[in-house]
Design a protein around this motif. Sequence first.
Motif, PDB file in Angstrom:
ATOM      1  N   HIS A   1      25.406  93.920  58.612  1.00 56.20           N
ATOM      2  CA  HIS A   1      26.330  94.210  58.645  1.00 56.20           C
ATOM      3  C   HIS A   1      27.089  93.986  60.361  1.00 56.20           C
ATOM      4  N   SER A   2      26.400  94.101  61.004  1.00 59.11           N
ATOM      5  CA  SER A   2      26.996  93.801  62.314  1.00 59.11           C
ATOM      6  C   SER A   2      27.203  91.856  61.892  1.00 59.11           C
ATOM      7  N   VAL A   3      26.027  91.345  61.083  1.00 64.48           N
ATOM      8  CA  VAL A   3      26.310  89.630  61.562  1.00 64.48           C
ATOM      9  C   VAL A   3      27.543  89.681  60.566  1.00 64.48           C
ATOM     10  N   VAL A   4      27.035  90.017  59.681  1.00 67.50           N
ATOM     11  CA  VAL A   4      29.027  89.784  58.988  1.00 67.50           C
ATOM     12  C   VAL A   4      30.269  90.851  59.934  1.00 67.50           C
ATOM     13  N   SER A   5      30.001  91.310  60.253  1.00 65.74           N
ATOM     14  CA  SER A   5      30.910  91.760  61.106  1.00 65.74           C
ATOM     15  C   SER A   5      31.664  90.496  61.774  1.00 65.74           C
ATOM     16  N   GLY A   6      29.926  89.807  62.490  1.00 57.73           N
ATOM     17  CA  GLY A   6      30.784  88.950  63.867  1.00 57.73           C
ATOM     18  C   GLY A   6      31.031  87.819  63.006  1.00 57.73           C
ATOM     19  N   LEU A   7      31.072  87.620  61.439  1.00 56.45           N
ATOM     20  CA  LEU A   7      32.310  86.766  61.164  1.00 56.45           C
ATOM     21  C   LEU A   7      33.667  86.879  60.972  1.00 56.45           C
TER      22      LEU A   7
ATOM     23  N   PRO B   1      28.073  94.215  47.301  1.00 56.08           N
ATOM     24  CA  PRO B   1      29.828  94.575  47.332  1.00 56.08           C
ATOM     25  C   PRO B   1      30.815  93.918  48.433  1.00 56.08           C
ATOM     26  N   ILE B   2      30.430  93.955  49.535  1.00 59.89           N
ATOM     27  CA  ILE B   2      30.712  92.739  50.333  1.00 59.89           C
ATOM     28  C   ILE B   2      30.666  91.221  49.987  1.00 59.89           C
ATOM     29  N   LEU B   3      30.095  91.096  48.919  1.00 60.65           N
ATOM     30  CA  LEU B   3      30.339  89.039  48.288  1.00 60.65           C
ATOM     31  C   LEU B   3      31.543  89.101  48.716  1.00 60.65           C
ATOM     32  N   PRO B   4      32.778  89.399  48.045  1.00 59.36           N
ATOM     33  CA  PRO B   4      34.366  88.915  48.045  1.00 59.36           C
ATOM     34  C   PRO B   4      34.532  88.659  49.397  1.00 59.36           C
ATOM     35  N   GLN B   5      34.459  89.344  50.272  1.00 60.40           N
ATOM     36  CA  GLN B   5      34.405  89.033  51.926  1.00 60.40           C
ATOM     37  C   GLN B   5      34.050  88.495  52.899  1.00 60.40           C
ATOM     38  N   LEU B   6      32.978  88.533  52.251  1.00 63.79           N
ATOM     39  CA  LEU B   6      32.355  87.006  52.742  1.00 63.79           C
ATOM     40  C   LEU B   6      32.995  85.346  52.756  1.00 63.79           C
ATOM     41  N   LEU B   7      33.167  85.644  51.363  1.00 62.51           N
ATOM     42  CA  LEU B   7      33.394  83.639  51.302  1.00 62.51           C
ATOM     43  C   LEU B   7      35.316  84.200  51.396  1.00 62.51           C
ATOM     44  N   ASP B   8      35.791  85.139  51.506  1.00 63.37           N
ATOM     45  CA  ASP B   8      36.812  84.564  52.400  1.00 63.37           C
ATOM     46  C   ASP B   8      36.704  84.166  54.254  1.00 63.37           C
TER      47      ASP B   8
ATOM     48  N   LEU C   1      25.982  79.106  51.850  1.00 69.87           N
ATOM     49  CA  LEU C   1      27.116  78.658  51.178  1.00 69.87           C
ATOM     50  C   LEU C   1      26.383  78.994  49.927  1.00 69.87           C
ATOM     51  N   GLU C   2      25.604  77.454  49.781  1.00 71.86           N
ATOM     52  CA  GLU C   2      23.694  77.126  48.960  1.00 71.86           C
ATOM     53  C   GLU C   2      23.180  77.967  48.284  1.00 71.86           C
ATOM     54  N   THR C   3      22.796  78.726  50.090  1.00 72.45           N
ATOM     55  CA  THR C   3      21.587  79.933  49.898  1.00 72.45           C
ATOM     56  C   THR C   3      22.305  80.652  49.266  1.00 72.45           C
ATOM     57  N   ILE C   4      23.718  81.430  49.177  1.00 76.74           N
ATOM     58  CA  ILE C   4      24.067  82.654  48.187  1.00 76.74           C
ATOM     59  C   ILE C   4      24.744  81.746  47.033  1.00 76.74           C
ATOM     60  N   VAL C   5      24.945  81.534  46.746  1.00 73.73           N
ATOM     61  CA  VAL C   5      25.225  81.420  44.817  1.00 73.73           C
ATOM     62  C   VAL C   5      23.981  80.762  44.805  1.00 73.73           C
TER      63      VAL C   5
END
Length: 1032
Positions: free
Chosen positions: A503-509, A539-546, A564-568
């Motif tokens: 979550h810290s890494v995601v916040s870094g986005l 749960p955080i996939l939509p905001q991640l993609l944004d 992005l490829e890895t997520i897909v």
Amino acid sequence: MDLPSLAVVLQAALSPNPDERKDAEQRLDQFQYTPQHLVRLLQIIVDNNCNMAVRQVASIHFKNFIAKNWAPHEPGELPKISASDKAMVRDHILVFLVRVPPLLRVQLGECLKTMIHVDYPEQWPHLLDWIKLNLQDQQVYGALFVLRILSRKYEFKSDEERTPVYRIVEETFSHLLNLFNKLVQIPNPSLEVADLIKLICKIFWSSIYLEIPKQLFDPNVFNAWMVLFLNVLERPVPVEGQPVDPELRKSWGWWKVKKWTVHILNRLYTRFGDLKLQNPENKAFAQMFQNNFAAKILECHLNLLNVIHAGGYLPDRVINLILQYLSNSISKNSMYNLLQPRLDILLFEIVFPLMCFNDNDQKLWDEDPHEYVRKGYDIIEDLYSPRTASMDFVSELVRKRGKENLQKFILFIVEIFKRYDEAPVEYKPYRQKDGALLAIGALCDKLKQTDPYKSELERMLVQHVFPEFSSPVGHLRAKAAWVAGQYAHINFSDQNNFRKSLHSVVSGLRDPELPVRVDSVFALRCFVEACKDLNEIRPILPQLLDEFFKLMNEVENEDLVFTLETIVDKFGEEMAPYALGLCQNLAAAFWRCMNTAEADDEADDPGALAAVGCLRAISTILESVSRLPDLFVQVEPTLLPIMRRMLTTDGQEVFEEVLEIVSYMTFFSPIISTEMWSLWPLMIEALAEWAIDFFPNILVPLDNYISRGTAHFLACREPNYQQSLWNMISSIMADGNLEDSDIEPAPKLIEVVFQNCKGQVDQWVEPYMRITVQRLRRTDKLYLKCLLMQVVADALYYNAALTLSILHRLGVATEIFTLWFQMLEQVKKSGVRANFKREHDKKVCCLGLTSLLALPADQLPGDALGRVFRATLDLLVQYKDQLAEAAKEEEAEDLDEMDGFQTDDEDDDAESDKEMGVDAEDGDEAESIKLQKLAAQAKSFRPHDDDDDDSDDDYSDDEELQSPIDEVDPFIFFVDTIKAMQASDPLRFQNLTQTLDFHFQALANGVAEHAEQRRVVIEKEKLEKASTAGAS
């Protein structure tokens, strides 16, 4: 055009008026091939009385014309420049080279490079004599300049192509050595002296890059060179005249000399001075180098590094090269023993500070964060980076000499962490903490495997990395994200720590600083790969993609697309709700990247790499939603402009990736739209003009068009797809310049037509038969022979009576069937069949031969009937055995996979590097599932090399390839054909069976029995399928 007129036209080419400029360019093009034009251009270039801008324009035209026309492009093409003009240019360019200003010399140097590459030694035998003469004369600079170009021609050449180097070295090296000796002894040397020494170094480098010339094996000669190189290495660079500007300073002549000297000594050490790498004849040289020079170079390098220890200046590239030398010395006992007394100072006071964030980093971070990101992710930058070389040195040290150094280094890092934690905010050593985190990340693999550290990693992350996610200092937030990514794969004893890190890494986005956002994306990929429970991310996939797409709008970075490829890949069909948005954003990013790449005109530009990544990611998305055909209709308008533009010459750099998208779109869409059909002519045109190397890739979408859009393929007259396919195939099959392997996709396409258009393309059977027979007669490669013979089999299955009559009309029936039966019977020394190795090949032949058996007696006489019947029986038995063997192998693979899964469960607590191995396998499994869908087609279209008689790997089976004959069981087809003959012509059937010996009667009974078993199995499968469909 005379000289004054040419000068006027060149002047007009500089006009601010675009019409005048265009008119001048046209006149230059008009006269460029007239005799003496090239000579007159050279006269203007060297004329000191002429306007400098005009001379420069002339030099550019001169260079471009020579590059394009000095050598003919095609064999047999008439030369564009006369022999007399060439001779005059060759004679005069050498004389004037040193007389023109540096700006023009660069252009003439490029011309010389072209001329030497084409003409030396055959058309320019006296060039070396000119060089030799001028090395002892006033023209020293010109001689060295030309010799550098000449030696560079052979830098990467090996074996017999390298032969001219021996003469070059023999004729010039003694003169170079004398010159080098004189230059080194000049007191207070000027910058011109540096230029001369630099050229000597570059000539030496090119001459020894791949191998040591034999003249240098003489110890006296080699020693003389080494004394001079060591002199240059040890001698301080003159202080006077050094530029203040850092960019100019590193390119200053004397620092260039230092760089090239270090470069040469590194090359000698790593390629020729290592006893382990040497072949026997060079062992003596390696031993001599180790004994006499390796230690002395090491000492000089350590003294050079002391310059930066004392606060002095060394260019980044020099530091990088010196550290490479030291890294290579770690594994050698004698060298390591010399290094040891100074190792602590080297490691803690020189190498570690180089790993820390510095003033230049801060300046770039603040002033140009995009450039900071580019440099951080550019492999080329790593070649010059002291920081990368420092990380490599530390990694090599703990890998090869970990017992003495790992604990010591970790205690040093821990001490930095401690000092950092205890210091008040305003005095915290932020930059040292950054270096310490970089070191921990660089040593990740070693620490994950080594006691006692591997059990402490989670605590280390929580204590020393997690707090930096909220650091007031941007570069520490970025480094925390990067380190967290490096350790994402460890076994967390507390899943909350994994969650917190993620979550810290995601916040870094969403960080305000661009480099933090990019490093967070890079780290996120590691977390997605390591994530065992996707509910952590779901749960955080939509905001991640944004956040992703905001970042993609800001920066062109390949790693963004990889993540992005890895997520897909991980989420597969769950990406369906986002597929359209993803494709739209990726398409927009692709166009931005292409525009950047076109503006920069660099093949390895990050924009160009990111553009390829965008297309690859689009393919990954299309594959992940392949079972949702309606989505393909939605994304088509977004992807069509890319496909249209990139299937032309504009898309040569991304052609393969675009064809993959076209393949997905034509395979998975509910129907192939009219807009998608508009791509057909583009692919055919590309194939005809420049894309023959991509024929196997183009085959896949063309197959899809014919097999999935059969009605349109057959009915459409404007454009006429059948005609355009024939034009392309016949042109390629008839082309005598194409290798057998180049045309393999052509017969496969004919097969697609015959199998998918049964009864609807009678008019094409004869033309296709004719070109198939013509190509068959001049084909050497066995695999292509098999493919061409299968075209005959497909035609017989399409319509046996029509095909046989055509073969008779062409006068080739006997020739073709004789060859076919020979090929069916041909065996290798090992006893295995030489031809028709794949299941698919055998099946096609079975169906073709069986179709002949259905013909009436007047078309297939008794002798021929018996021969065809026996050949078909033999082939059916081989086919049955091959199917059984494949089933057995599949069963064994399934068992292996089950074992693998059990092992994974048992090894939950295994070392984390083993965990990474499991992840890698999971990736392979995902890839294989992908291949089984569409790319299974491409698998069967790979080129096969059967030059190795014993290799059966060339013929990969392609059961996944979809074809109308999939529904046809060759055993049932054979038995039903024979039963029909028995019913319609009992006497003929009786005559046939009476001619069979015991062996073939037994085979016939076995095949009949197997056919009935197959009938039962197929019926059962149909019922099961129907009941499943009914239930759903």
